[in-house]
Design a protein around this motif. Structure first.
Motif, short mmCIF file in Angstrom:
data_model
loop_
_atom_site.label_atom_id
_atom_site.label_comp_id
_atom_site.label_asym_id
_atom_site.label_seq_id
_atom_site.Cartn_x
_atom_site.Cartn_y
_atom_site.Cartn_z
N PRO A 37 1.52 -0.99 -0.16
CA PRO A 37 -0.21 -0.25 -0.31
C PRO A 37 0.83 1.11 0.24
O PRO A 37 0.09 2.78 -0.41
CB PRO A 37 -0.77 0.02 1.33
CG PRO A 37 -0.26 -1.42 2.21
CD PRO A 37 0.48 -2.01 1.31
N CYS A 38 2.07 1.12 0.31
CA CYS A 38 2.82 2.33 0.89
C CYS A 38 3.96 1.73 0.59
O CYS A 38 4.56 0.83 0.14
CB CYS A 38 2.60 3.18 1.31
SG CYS A 38 3.78 2.81 3.18
N PRO A 39 5.20 2.51 -0.27
CA PRO A 39 7.20 2.53 -0.07
C PRO A 39 7.14 1.12 0.69
O PRO A 39 8.05 0.70 0.66
CB PRO A 39 7.57 3.51 0.02
CG PRO A 39 6.61 4.82 -0.74
CD PRO A 39 5.03 4.40 0.44
N ARG B 110 2.70 1.56 12.19
CA ARG B 110 4.04 1.99 11.94
C ARG B 110 4.46 1.79 11.01
O ARG B 110 5.33 2.28 10.40
CB ARG B 110 4.32 0.33 12.46
CG ARG B 110 4.83 -0.53 13.59
CD ARG B 110 4.84 -1.82 13.38
NE ARG B 110 4.00 -2.52 13.36
CZ ARG B 110 4.02 -3.75 12.65
NH1 ARG B 110 5.56 -4.40 12.51
NH2 ARG B 110 3.24 -4.49 12.42
N CYS B 111 4.06 2.79 9.62
CA CYS B 111 3.94 3.49 8.08
C CYS B 111 4.38 5.39 8.34
O CYS B 111 4.39 5.60 9.51
CB CYS B 111 3.19 3.28 7.18
SG CYS B 111 2.85 4.15 6.33
N HIS B 112 5.57 4.66 8.48
CA HIS B 112 6.46 6.71 8.56
C HIS B 112 6.16 7.50 7.14
O HIS B 112 6.82 8.25 7.24
CB HIS B 112 7.24 6.89 9.31
CG HIS B 112 7.69 5.88 11.03
ND1 HIS B 112 6.28 6.51 11.72
CD2 HIS B 112 7.76 4.90 11.39
CE1 HIS B 112 6.48 5.81 12.96
NE2 HIS B 112 7.05 4.64 12.68
N CYS B 113 5.39 6.51 6.03
CA CYS B 113 6.04 7.21 4.97
C CYS B 113 5.54 8.53 4.82
O CYS B 113 4.61 8.57 5.48
CB CYS B 113 5.44 6.40 3.78
SG CYS B 113 6.44 4.66 3.53
N SER B 114 5.92 9.46 3.79
CA SER B 114 5.41 10.96 4.11
C SER B 114 4.38 10.99 3.00
O SER B 114 3.84 10.26 1.88
CB SER B 114 6.46 12.21 3.54
OG SER B 114 6.35 11.71 2.83
ZN LIG Z 1 4.47 3.13 4.48
#
Ligand SMILES: [Zn+2]
Length: 545
Positions: free
Chosen positions: A384-386, A393-397
Protein backbone atom coordinates in the motif's frame (compact mmCIF):
# COMPACT_ATOMS: atom_id res chain seq x y z
CA UNK A 1 -4.70 -38.18 -41.74
CA UNK A 2 -3.27 -35.64 -44.14
CA UNK A 3 -3.57 -36.33 -47.82
CA UNK A 4 -0.10 -37.27 -48.99
CA UNK A 5 -0.95 -36.47 -52.59
CA UNK A 6 -1.03 -32.81 -51.69
CA UNK A 7 2.45 -32.95 -50.24
CA UNK A 8 4.79 -30.28 -51.47
CA UNK A 9 7.35 -32.80 -52.57
CA UNK A 10 9.24 -33.05 -55.81
CA UNK A 11 8.01 -35.12 -58.71
CA UNK A 12 9.76 -38.52 -58.62
CA UNK A 13 11.77 -38.00 -61.81
CA UNK A 14 13.49 -34.93 -60.43
CA UNK A 15 14.71 -36.68 -57.33
CA UNK A 16 18.13 -38.25 -57.21
CA UNK A 17 18.46 -38.34 -60.96
CA UNK A 18 22.09 -38.69 -61.77
CA UNK A 19 24.30 -39.59 -64.63
CA UNK A 20 27.42 -41.70 -64.72
CA UNK A 21 30.80 -40.12 -64.76
CA UNK A 22 33.22 -40.45 -67.63
CA UNK A 23 34.63 -43.82 -68.65
CA UNK A 24 31.61 -46.03 -67.85
CA UNK A 25 31.55 -48.48 -64.93
CA UNK A 26 30.95 -47.25 -61.41
CA UNK A 27 31.03 -43.47 -61.58
CA UNK A 28 33.79 -41.64 -59.71
CA UNK A 29 31.19 -38.90 -59.28
CA UNK A 30 27.57 -38.63 -60.10
CA UNK A 31 26.01 -35.40 -61.28
CA UNK A 32 22.37 -34.66 -60.77
CA UNK A 33 19.71 -32.83 -58.82
CA UNK A 34 17.51 -33.45 -55.82
CA UNK A 35 14.73 -31.75 -53.92
CA UNK A 36 14.16 -32.34 -50.20
CA UNK A 37 11.48 -30.86 -47.94
CA UNK A 38 13.14 -29.24 -44.93
CA UNK A 39 11.82 -26.99 -42.13
CA UNK A 40 13.03 -23.78 -40.53
CA UNK A 41 11.72 -21.62 -37.72
CA UNK A 42 10.46 -18.12 -38.33
CA UNK A 43 9.56 -16.45 -35.06
CA UNK A 44 7.55 -18.98 -33.07
CA UNK A 45 6.18 -20.77 -36.10
CA UNK A 46 8.03 -22.89 -38.65
CA UNK A 47 7.86 -22.89 -42.41
CA UNK A 48 8.44 -25.58 -45.01
CA UNK A 49 11.59 -24.97 -47.05
CA UNK A 50 12.28 -26.71 -50.35
CA UNK A 51 15.99 -27.54 -50.49
CA UNK A 52 17.00 -27.98 -54.14
CA UNK A 53 20.52 -29.21 -54.76
CA UNK A 54 22.42 -29.45 -58.03
CA UNK A 55 25.81 -31.18 -58.28
CA UNK A 56 27.42 -30.28 -61.58
CA UNK A 57 30.76 -30.52 -63.34
CA UNK A 58 33.08 -27.68 -62.50
CA UNK A 59 35.67 -26.47 -60.05
CA UNK A 60 34.92 -27.24 -56.36
CA UNK A 61 32.36 -24.72 -55.26
CA UNK A 62 29.56 -24.90 -52.66
CA UNK A 63 27.04 -22.09 -52.58
CA UNK A 64 23.70 -21.69 -50.74
CA UNK A 65 21.19 -19.20 -52.18
CA UNK A 66 17.75 -18.06 -51.00
CA UNK A 67 18.24 -15.62 -48.07
CA UNK A 68 20.21 -17.90 -45.77
CA UNK A 69 21.31 -16.50 -42.41
CA UNK A 70 24.87 -16.83 -41.16
CA UNK A 71 23.92 -20.05 -39.38
CA UNK A 72 22.54 -21.55 -42.60
CA UNK A 73 25.61 -20.45 -44.59
CA UNK A 74 27.78 -22.13 -41.99
CA UNK A 75 25.79 -25.30 -42.65
CA UNK A 76 28.23 -25.88 -45.54
CA UNK A 77 31.07 -26.61 -43.15
CA UNK A 78 28.98 -28.84 -40.90
CA UNK A 79 27.56 -30.72 -43.90
CA UNK A 80 31.00 -31.22 -45.44
CA UNK A 81 32.40 -32.68 -42.21
CA UNK A 82 29.30 -34.77 -41.41
CA UNK A 83 29.13 -36.30 -44.90
CA UNK A 84 32.76 -37.37 -44.62
CA UNK A 85 32.24 -38.66 -41.05
CA UNK A 86 29.42 -40.86 -42.32
CA UNK A 87 31.80 -42.53 -44.78
CA UNK A 88 30.33 -40.84 -47.87
CA UNK A 89 32.24 -38.73 -50.33
CA UNK A 90 31.88 -35.00 -50.52
CA UNK A 91 31.75 -34.10 -54.23
CA UNK A 92 34.66 -31.86 -55.18
CA UNK A 93 32.56 -30.21 -57.85
CA UNK A 94 30.13 -27.42 -58.35
CA UNK A 95 27.36 -27.63 -55.73
CA UNK A 96 24.44 -25.19 -55.67
CA UNK A 97 21.81 -25.33 -52.93
CA UNK A 98 18.70 -23.21 -53.37
CA UNK A 99 16.28 -22.61 -50.49
CA UNK A 100 12.73 -21.61 -51.33
CA UNK A 101 10.60 -19.61 -50.74
CA UNK A 102 13.60 -17.41 -51.52
CA UNK A 103 12.18 -14.17 -50.13
CA UNK A 104 11.88 -15.31 -46.48
CA UNK A 105 15.00 -15.34 -44.32
CA UNK A 106 16.05 -18.79 -43.06
CA UNK A 107 17.36 -18.88 -39.53
CA UNK A 108 18.95 -21.49 -37.33
CA UNK A 109 20.57 -24.82 -38.03
CA UNK A 110 17.51 -26.99 -38.65
CA UNK A 111 18.17 -27.19 -42.42
CA UNK A 112 21.56 -28.96 -42.01
CA UNK A 113 20.11 -32.44 -42.36
CA UNK A 114 18.07 -31.55 -45.46
CA UNK A 115 21.11 -29.94 -47.12
CA UNK A 116 23.27 -33.01 -46.39
CA UNK A 117 20.63 -35.42 -47.66
CA UNK A 118 20.07 -33.26 -50.77
CA UNK A 119 23.77 -33.36 -51.52
CA UNK A 120 23.99 -37.13 -51.11
CA UNK A 121 20.85 -37.69 -53.21
CA UNK A 122 22.00 -35.33 -55.97
CA UNK A 123 25.40 -37.04 -56.14
CA UNK A 124 23.83 -40.48 -56.32
CA UNK A 125 25.02 -41.63 -52.89
CA UNK A 126 21.59 -41.97 -51.31
CA UNK A 127 18.04 -42.57 -52.49
CA UNK A 128 15.74 -39.58 -52.30
CA UNK A 129 13.11 -39.78 -49.55
CA UNK A 130 9.68 -41.08 -50.58
CA UNK A 131 6.69 -38.70 -50.84
CA UNK A 132 5.32 -37.62 -47.50
CA UNK A 133 8.74 -37.33 -45.84
CA UNK A 134 10.37 -34.19 -44.47
CA UNK A 135 13.66 -33.69 -42.65
CA UNK A 136 15.05 -31.34 -40.01
CA UNK A 137 17.99 -31.32 -37.60
CA UNK A 138 21.37 -29.80 -36.90
CA UNK A 139 24.50 -31.76 -37.86
CA UNK A 140 27.59 -32.14 -35.72
CA UNK A 141 30.98 -32.32 -37.42
CA UNK A 142 31.11 -36.00 -36.40
CA UNK A 143 27.91 -36.84 -38.29
CA UNK A 144 25.70 -36.74 -35.19
CA UNK A 145 22.21 -35.20 -35.40
CA UNK A 146 21.61 -32.55 -32.76
CA UNK A 147 18.33 -31.18 -31.36
CA UNK A 148 16.95 -27.79 -32.39
CA UNK A 149 14.43 -25.38 -30.87
CA UNK A 150 10.86 -25.30 -32.12
CA UNK A 151 10.49 -28.98 -33.06
CA UNK A 152 6.75 -28.95 -32.36
CA UNK A 153 6.26 -25.89 -34.59
CA UNK A 154 8.14 -27.72 -37.34
CA UNK A 155 5.88 -30.74 -36.93
CA UNK A 156 2.82 -28.47 -37.21
CA UNK A 157 4.19 -26.88 -40.41
CA UNK A 158 5.10 -30.30 -41.83
CA UNK A 159 1.64 -31.72 -41.15
CA UNK A 160 0.07 -28.78 -42.99
CA UNK A 161 2.13 -29.87 -46.01
CA UNK A 162 0.75 -33.39 -45.80
CA UNK A 163 3.94 -34.85 -44.35
CA UNK A 164 3.42 -38.24 -42.69
CA UNK A 165 7.02 -39.13 -41.77
CA UNK A 166 9.23 -36.53 -40.17
CA UNK A 167 12.95 -37.28 -39.79
CA UNK A 168 14.06 -35.36 -36.71
CA UNK A 169 16.84 -35.32 -34.11
CA UNK A 170 16.35 -38.19 -31.64
CA UNK A 171 16.25 -35.67 -28.78
CA UNK A 172 13.29 -33.90 -30.43
CA UNK A 173 11.31 -37.05 -31.30
CA UNK A 174 9.04 -37.07 -28.27
CA UNK A 175 8.15 -33.48 -28.93
CA UNK A 176 7.23 -34.26 -32.55
CA UNK A 177 5.20 -37.25 -31.30
CA UNK A 178 2.92 -34.83 -29.40
CA UNK A 179 1.28 -33.95 -32.71
CA UNK A 180 -1.18 -36.59 -33.89
CA UNK A 181 -1.06 -37.70 -37.53
CA UNK A 182 2.68 -37.47 -38.06
CA UNK A 183 5.32 -40.11 -37.36
CA UNK A 184 8.68 -38.99 -36.01
CA UNK A 185 11.73 -40.90 -37.29
CA UNK A 186 14.35 -40.15 -34.63
CA UNK A 187 17.89 -39.89 -36.07
CA UNK A 188 20.97 -39.97 -33.87
CA UNK A 189 23.36 -39.83 -36.80
CA UNK A 190 23.22 -38.97 -40.48
CA UNK A 191 23.83 -42.71 -41.06
CA UNK A 192 20.49 -43.58 -39.43
CA UNK A 193 18.60 -41.62 -42.05
CA UNK A 194 20.65 -43.17 -44.88
CA UNK A 195 19.93 -46.67 -43.49
CA UNK A 196 16.15 -46.07 -43.43
CA UNK A 197 16.20 -44.77 -46.99
CA UNK A 198 18.22 -47.78 -48.16
CA UNK A 199 16.33 -50.51 -46.35
CA UNK A 200 12.75 -51.50 -45.67
CA UNK A 201 12.96 -51.19 -41.86
CA UNK A 202 11.94 -48.00 -40.07
CA UNK A 203 12.58 -47.31 -36.36
CA UNK A 204 9.81 -48.31 -33.94
CA UNK A 205 7.20 -45.66 -33.10
CA UNK A 206 8.18 -43.11 -30.47
CA UNK A 207 6.25 -43.41 -27.18
CA UNK A 208 4.18 -40.37 -26.27
CA UNK A 209 5.44 -38.47 -23.23
CA UNK A 210 3.10 -37.67 -20.38
CA UNK A 211 1.50 -34.27 -20.22
CA UNK A 212 3.70 -31.62 -18.69
CA UNK A 213 2.26 -29.11 -16.30
CA UNK A 214 5.23 -26.88 -15.89
CA UNK A 215 7.62 -26.13 -18.66
CA UNK A 216 10.93 -27.12 -17.14
CA UNK A 217 9.65 -30.34 -15.62
CA UNK A 218 9.30 -33.42 -17.83
CA UNK A 219 6.63 -35.91 -16.90
CA UNK A 220 3.52 -35.23 -14.84
CA UNK A 221 2.83 -31.68 -13.68
CA UNK A 222 4.51 -30.40 -10.55
CA UNK A 223 1.85 -29.51 -7.98
CA UNK A 224 0.65 -25.91 -7.90
CA UNK A 225 -0.28 -24.34 -4.59
CA UNK A 226 -3.89 -25.25 -3.84
CA UNK A 227 -6.52 -22.88 -2.49
CA UNK A 228 -7.00 -25.34 0.37
CA UNK A 229 -3.60 -24.22 1.68
CA UNK A 230 -4.71 -20.58 1.91
CA UNK A 231 -5.77 -19.66 5.45
CA UNK A 232 -8.56 -17.14 5.97
CA UNK A 233 -8.57 -14.44 3.28
CA UNK A 234 -12.24 -14.83 2.30
CA UNK A 235 -12.17 -11.65 0.18
CA UNK A 236 -9.03 -12.57 -1.65
CA UNK A 237 -10.39 -16.06 -2.35
CA UNK A 238 -13.55 -14.51 -3.72
CA UNK A 239 -11.51 -12.16 -5.93
CA UNK A 240 -9.45 -15.07 -7.26
CA UNK A 241 -12.58 -16.99 -8.18
CA UNK A 242 -14.07 -13.96 -9.95
CA UNK A 243 -10.77 -13.35 -11.75
CA UNK A 244 -10.58 -16.96 -12.93
CA UNK A 245 -14.20 -17.05 -14.06
CA UNK A 246 -14.27 -13.75 -15.96
CA UNK A 247 -10.61 -13.67 -17.04
CA UNK A 248 -10.24 -10.36 -15.17
CA UNK A 249 -6.82 -8.90 -14.45
CA UNK A 250 -6.25 -8.70 -10.71
CA UNK A 251 -4.31 -6.51 -8.29
CA UNK A 252 -3.58 -7.84 -4.80
CA UNK A 253 -2.69 -5.03 -2.46
CA UNK A 254 -1.25 -5.66 0.96
CA UNK A 255 1.78 -5.60 3.24
CA UNK A 256 4.71 -8.01 2.89
CA UNK A 257 4.00 -11.42 4.38
CA UNK A 258 0.25 -11.23 3.81
CA UNK A 259 0.38 -14.16 1.38
CA UNK A 260 -0.18 -12.20 -1.84
CA UNK A 261 2.25 -14.35 -3.84
CA UNK A 262 0.73 -17.59 -2.61
CA UNK A 263 -2.75 -16.36 -3.55
CA UNK A 264 -1.59 -15.29 -7.01
CA UNK A 265 0.12 -18.65 -7.60
CA UNK A 266 -3.22 -20.38 -7.00
CA UNK A 267 -4.84 -18.75 -10.04
CA UNK A 268 -3.56 -21.13 -12.80
CA UNK A 269 -5.05 -24.03 -10.83
CA UNK A 270 -8.49 -22.39 -11.02
CA UNK A 271 -8.42 -21.97 -14.81
CA UNK A 272 -9.75 -24.62 -17.21
CA UNK A 273 -6.99 -26.88 -18.59
CA UNK A 274 -5.76 -26.14 -22.12
CA UNK A 275 -7.53 -28.16 -24.79
CA UNK A 276 -5.91 -29.71 -27.90
CA UNK A 277 -5.01 -26.79 -30.16
CA UNK A 278 -4.35 -24.41 -27.25
CA UNK A 279 -2.02 -26.96 -25.64
CA UNK A 280 -0.10 -27.42 -28.90
CA UNK A 281 0.20 -23.65 -29.36
CA UNK A 282 1.48 -23.06 -25.81
CA UNK A 283 3.90 -26.00 -26.00
CA UNK A 284 5.22 -24.77 -29.38
CA UNK A 285 5.94 -21.32 -27.94
CA UNK A 286 7.85 -22.82 -25.01
CA UNK A 287 9.77 -25.05 -27.42
CA UNK A 288 10.83 -22.14 -29.64
CA UNK A 289 11.95 -20.24 -26.53
CA UNK A 290 14.13 -23.21 -25.56
CA UNK A 291 12.06 -23.70 -22.37
CA UNK A 292 10.80 -27.19 -23.13
CA UNK A 293 13.15 -29.91 -21.87
CA UNK A 294 13.70 -33.02 -24.01
CA UNK A 295 11.02 -35.60 -23.28
CA UNK A 296 8.55 -33.09 -21.88
CA UNK A 297 4.91 -33.63 -22.72
CA UNK A 298 2.23 -31.28 -23.95
CA UNK A 299 1.64 -28.31 -21.62
CA UNK A 300 -1.98 -28.70 -20.57
CA UNK A 301 -2.06 -26.56 -17.46
CA UNK A 302 -2.19 -22.79 -18.01
CA UNK A 303 1.38 -21.59 -17.48
CA UNK A 304 2.40 -19.32 -14.60
CA UNK A 305 5.25 -16.90 -15.27
CA UNK A 306 6.61 -14.68 -12.52
CA UNK A 307 9.40 -12.57 -14.05
CA UNK A 308 11.74 -10.69 -11.71
CA UNK A 309 11.20 -6.94 -11.54
CA UNK A 310 14.62 -6.35 -13.10
CA UNK A 311 13.58 -8.23 -16.26
CA UNK A 312 14.56 -6.07 -19.25
CA UNK A 313 12.02 -5.14 -21.93
CA UNK A 314 13.36 -7.62 -24.50
CA UNK A 315 13.04 -10.51 -22.06
CA UNK A 316 9.56 -9.38 -21.03
CA UNK A 317 7.95 -9.05 -24.45
CA UNK A 318 10.44 -10.90 -26.67
CA UNK A 319 13.11 -9.80 -29.10
CA UNK A 320 16.68 -10.43 -30.12
CA UNK A 321 18.43 -10.83 -33.48
CA UNK A 322 16.60 -14.09 -34.04
CA UNK A 323 13.41 -13.08 -32.16
CA UNK A 324 12.51 -15.28 -29.22
CA UNK A 325 9.30 -15.17 -27.21
CA UNK A 326 9.47 -13.23 -23.94
CA UNK A 327 7.74 -13.71 -20.59
CA UNK A 328 4.49 -12.24 -21.96
CA UNK A 329 4.34 -14.99 -24.61
CA UNK A 330 5.49 -17.72 -22.25
CA UNK A 331 2.47 -16.72 -20.12
CA UNK A 332 0.16 -17.01 -23.17
CA UNK A 333 -3.15 -18.64 -22.14
CA UNK A 334 -1.92 -18.58 -18.56
CA UNK A 335 -1.00 -16.11 -15.83
CA UNK A 336 1.65 -13.39 -15.79
CA UNK A 337 2.44 -12.55 -12.17
CA UNK A 338 4.13 -9.21 -11.55
CA UNK A 339 5.11 -9.47 -7.92
CA UNK A 340 5.67 -6.04 -6.32
CA UNK A 341 4.46 -4.04 -9.29
CA UNK A 342 6.05 -0.81 -8.03
CA UNK A 343 9.54 -2.32 -8.40
CA UNK A 344 9.19 -2.85 -12.16
CA UNK A 345 10.72 -0.34 -14.54
CA UNK A 346 8.19 1.89 -16.21
CA UNK A 347 9.39 1.05 -19.73
CA UNK A 348 8.91 -2.64 -18.98
CA UNK A 349 5.33 -2.02 -17.90
CA UNK A 350 4.71 0.26 -20.89
CA UNK A 351 5.80 -2.58 -23.16
CA UNK A 352 3.02 -4.74 -21.71
CA UNK A 353 0.34 -2.38 -23.01
CA UNK A 354 0.16 -4.01 -26.43
CA UNK A 355 -0.29 -7.59 -25.21
CA UNK A 356 -2.85 -6.43 -22.64
CA UNK A 357 -4.90 -4.73 -25.34
CA UNK A 358 -4.40 -7.02 -28.31
CA UNK A 359 -3.29 -10.37 -26.89
CA UNK A 360 -0.04 -10.42 -28.88
CA UNK A 361 3.32 -8.66 -29.06
CA UNK A 362 4.97 -7.32 -32.17
CA UNK A 363 8.73 -7.75 -32.27
CA UNK A 364 10.78 -5.85 -34.83
CA UNK A 365 13.27 -7.84 -36.85
CA UNK A 366 15.40 -7.34 -39.94
CA UNK A 367 12.79 -8.70 -42.33
CA UNK A 368 9.61 -7.05 -41.07
CA UNK A 369 7.86 -7.57 -37.77
CA UNK A 370 7.17 -10.84 -36.01
CA UNK A 371 4.03 -11.37 -33.99
CA UNK A 372 4.04 -13.59 -30.92
CA UNK A 373 0.82 -14.61 -29.15
CA UNK A 374 0.65 -13.11 -25.64
CA UNK A 375 -2.87 -13.35 -24.23
CA UNK A 376 -2.21 -13.71 -20.54
CA UNK A 377 -4.15 -12.94 -17.43
CA UNK A 378 -2.32 -10.36 -15.33
CA UNK A 379 -1.97 -10.66 -11.58
CA UNK A 380 -0.03 -7.88 -9.89
CA UNK A 381 0.83 -7.48 -6.23
CA UNK A 382 1.81 -4.28 -4.46
CA UNK A 383 2.36 -2.77 -1.05
CA UNK A 384 0.00 0.00 0.00
CA UNK A 385 2.95 2.40 0.50
CA UNK A 386 6.73 2.44 -0.09
CA UNK A 387 7.60 0.94 3.32
CA UNK A 388 4.85 -1.64 3.22
CA UNK A 389 4.13 -1.41 6.96
CA UNK A 390 0.53 -1.37 8.16
CA UNK A 391 -1.19 1.84 9.31
CA UNK A 392 0.28 2.47 12.77
CA UNK A 393 3.87 1.58 11.94
CA UNK A 394 4.08 3.38 8.57
CA UNK A 395 6.24 6.48 8.58
CA UNK A 396 5.98 7.34 4.90
CA UNK A 397 5.24 10.97 4.15
CA UNK A 398 2.10 11.90 2.25
CA UNK A 399 4.21 12.99 -0.70
CA UNK A 400 6.09 9.68 -0.73
CA UNK A 401 2.83 7.75 -0.70
CA UNK A 402 1.30 9.94 -3.42
CA UNK A 403 4.33 9.56 -5.70
CA UNK A 404 4.39 5.82 -5.08
CA UNK A 405 0.72 5.38 -5.93
CA UNK A 406 1.01 7.50 -9.03
CA UNK A 407 3.81 5.29 -10.31
CA UNK A 408 1.59 2.26 -9.69
CA UNK A 409 -1.42 3.63 -11.47
CA UNK A 410 0.50 4.08 -14.71
CA UNK A 411 0.00 1.93 -17.75
CA UNK A 412 -1.44 -1.20 -16.17
CA UNK A 413 -3.83 -0.24 -13.39
CA UNK A 414 -6.28 1.08 -15.93
CA UNK A 415 -6.76 -2.43 -17.35
CA UNK A 416 -7.29 -4.13 -14.01
CA UNK A 417 -10.94 -4.90 -13.23
CA UNK A 418 -10.41 -6.38 -9.79
CA UNK A 419 -8.50 -4.86 -6.88
CA UNK A 420 -8.43 -6.49 -3.49
CA UNK A 421 -6.78 -5.73 -0.16
CA UNK A 422 -4.99 -8.66 1.43
CA UNK A 423 -4.38 -8.54 5.17
CA UNK A 424 -2.18 -10.79 7.22
CA UNK A 425 -4.31 -13.75 8.26
CA UNK A 426 -4.88 -13.30 11.99
CA UNK A 427 -6.83 -16.53 12.40
CA UNK A 428 -5.29 -19.77 13.59
CA UNK A 429 -5.61 -22.49 10.94
CA UNK A 430 -8.41 -24.29 12.77
CA UNK A 431 -10.56 -21.19 13.15
CA UNK A 432 -10.79 -20.58 9.43
CA UNK A 433 -13.31 -23.37 8.98
CA UNK A 434 -13.35 -25.88 6.12
CA UNK A 435 -11.52 -24.55 3.11
CA UNK A 436 -12.51 -25.27 -0.45
CA UNK A 437 -9.82 -26.71 -2.69
CA UNK A 438 -8.88 -25.44 -6.14
CA UNK A 439 -10.69 -28.25 -7.92
CA UNK A 440 -14.07 -27.37 -6.43
CA UNK A 441 -13.65 -23.73 -7.39
CA UNK A 442 -12.45 -24.67 -10.88
CA UNK A 443 -15.69 -26.56 -11.52
CA UNK A 444 -17.71 -23.40 -10.83
CA UNK A 445 -15.30 -21.39 -12.97
CA UNK A 446 -15.75 -23.77 -15.91
CA UNK A 447 -19.54 -23.60 -15.64
CA UNK A 448 -19.42 -19.79 -15.53
CA UNK A 449 -17.15 -19.72 -18.57
CA UNK A 450 -19.60 -21.84 -20.53
CA UNK A 451 -22.35 -19.32 -19.81
CA UNK A 452 -20.07 -16.53 -21.02
CA UNK A 453 -19.20 -18.37 -24.23
CA UNK A 454 -22.90 -18.88 -24.94
CA UNK A 455 -23.66 -15.20 -24.30
CA UNK A 456 -20.82 -13.94 -26.51
CA UNK A 457 -22.14 -16.17 -29.28
CA UNK A 458 -25.81 -15.38 -28.77
CA UNK A 459 -25.33 -11.59 -28.65
CA UNK A 460 -22.53 -11.51 -31.23
CA UNK A 461 -20.15 -9.77 -28.77
CA UNK A 462 -16.58 -9.28 -29.90
CA UNK A 463 -13.39 -10.57 -28.31
CA UNK A 464 -9.86 -10.82 -29.72
CA UNK A 465 -9.60 -13.76 -32.14
CA UNK A 466 -8.18 -16.97 -30.75
CA UNK A 467 -8.90 -15.97 -27.16
CA UNK A 468 -11.57 -17.35 -24.87
CA UNK A 469 -14.77 -15.29 -24.73
CA UNK A 470 -14.68 -14.06 -21.14
CA UNK A 471 -16.20 -11.03 -19.42
CA UNK A 472 -12.87 -9.15 -19.41
CA UNK A 473 -13.56 -8.27 -23.06
CA UNK A 474 -17.06 -6.85 -22.51
CA UNK A 475 -17.41 -3.29 -23.78
CA UNK A 476 -19.42 -0.43 -22.29
CA UNK A 477 -21.42 0.20 -25.46
CA UNK A 478 -23.12 -3.21 -25.32
CA UNK A 479 -23.72 -3.15 -21.55
CA UNK A 480 -27.51 -2.98 -21.86
CA UNK A 481 -27.40 -6.29 -23.72
CA UNK A 482 -24.86 -8.19 -21.65
CA UNK A 483 -26.02 -6.97 -18.26
CA UNK A 484 -29.83 -7.15 -18.08
CA UNK A 485 -30.99 -5.84 -14.67
CA UNK A 486 -34.06 -4.73 -12.77
CA UNK A 487 -34.87 -1.16 -11.65
CA UNK A 488 -33.28 -1.56 -8.19
CA UNK A 489 -29.94 -2.61 -9.65
CA UNK A 490 -30.08 0.23 -12.16
CA UNK A 491 -30.77 2.73 -9.36
CA UNK A 492 -27.77 1.40 -7.42
CA UNK A 493 -25.48 1.83 -10.44
CA UNK A 494 -26.75 5.37 -10.84
CA UNK A 495 -26.07 6.12 -7.18
CA UNK A 496 -22.55 4.70 -7.42
CA UNK A 497 -21.85 6.87 -10.43
CA UNK A 498 -23.17 10.04 -8.79
CA UNK A 499 -21.45 9.45 -5.45
CA UNK A 500 -18.40 11.68 -5.80
CA UNK A 501 -16.79 10.16 -2.69
CA UNK A 502 -16.45 6.86 -4.55
CA UNK A 503 -14.56 8.52 -7.38
CA UNK A 504 -15.89 6.14 -10.01
CA UNK A 505 -15.38 7.30 -13.56
CA UNK A 506 -17.52 5.83 -16.32
CA UNK A 507 -14.55 3.54 -17.07
CA UNK A 508 -14.56 2.48 -13.43
CA UNK A 509 -18.27 1.82 -13.64
CA UNK A 510 -17.82 -0.56 -16.57
CA UNK A 511 -15.26 -2.47 -14.55
CA UNK A 512 -17.76 -2.82 -11.71
CA UNK A 513 -20.38 -3.99 -14.18
CA UNK A 514 -18.06 -6.57 -15.77
CA UNK A 515 -17.21 -8.06 -12.39
CA UNK A 516 -20.91 -8.01 -11.41
CA UNK A 517 -21.63 -9.91 -14.67
CA UNK A 518 -19.08 -12.55 -13.62
CA UNK A 519 -20.56 -12.78 -10.11
CA UNK A 520 -23.97 -13.51 -11.65
CA UNK A 521 -22.45 -16.06 -14.07
CA UNK A 522 -20.86 -17.90 -11.12
CA UNK A 523 -24.37 -18.32 -9.74
CA UNK A 524 -25.84 -19.29 -13.11
CA UNK A 525 -28.04 -16.17 -13.38
CA UNK A 526 -28.56 -14.10 -16.52
CA UNK A 527 -29.87 -11.06 -14.62
CA UNK A 528 -27.39 -8.87 -12.74
CA UNK A 529 -28.71 -8.06 -9.27
CA UNK A 530 -28.09 -5.48 -6.54
CA UNK A 531 -25.99 -8.07 -4.68
CA UNK A 532 -23.71 -8.62 -7.71
CA UNK A 533 -23.12 -4.89 -8.10
CA UNK A 534 -22.46 -4.39 -4.39
CA UNK A 535 -19.97 -7.25 -4.43
CA UNK A 536 -18.20 -5.89 -7.51
CA UNK A 537 -18.03 -2.40 -6.00
CA UNK A 538 -16.19 -3.83 -2.99
CA UNK A 539 -13.32 -4.72 -5.33
CA UNK A 540 -12.51 -1.11 -6.10
CA UNK A 541 -10.14 1.02 -4.12
CA UNK A 542 -11.31 3.98 -2.14
CA UNK A 543 -10.53 7.37 -3.68
CA UNK A 544 -6.88 8.23 -3.68
CA UNK A 545 -5.99 5.08 -5.60
ZN1 LIG B 1 4.71 3.35 4.61
Amino acid sequence: MPDTEEAVLPAPESRGAWEAGEGGGPPPWAFGASTILGLACTGWRAMPVLVETVVDRGLPHFVVVGLPSTAVREARERVRAAVRASGRRFPLHRITVSLSPADLPKEGTSLDLAVALGLLAASGQAPAPPPGWAVFGELGLDGSVRPVRGALSMAVAARQQGVTHLVCPAANAREVALLPGIRPLPARRLDDLLDWLAGPVLPPPVPLPEAAGDPGAPGPPAPLPDLASVRGQPWARRALELAAAGGHHLLLLGPPGAGKTLLASCLPGLLPPLDGEAAIEVTAIHSVAGQLPPGAGLIQRPPLRAPHHATPVAAMVGGGKVPRPGEASLAHRGVLLLDELAEFRRETLEALREPLEAGHVTVARLAGAERFPAAFQLVATANPCPCGQPGGRCHCSERQVARYRQALSGPLLDRIDLQVRVRRAALPPTAAGPREDSRTVRERVEAARQLQALRFHRLGLSHPPGQPPVNRWLEAGDAARWAPMGPAARRLLDTLYRDASLGLSSRGLVKVLRVARTAADLEGRDEVTVDDIELAAEFRFPPGW
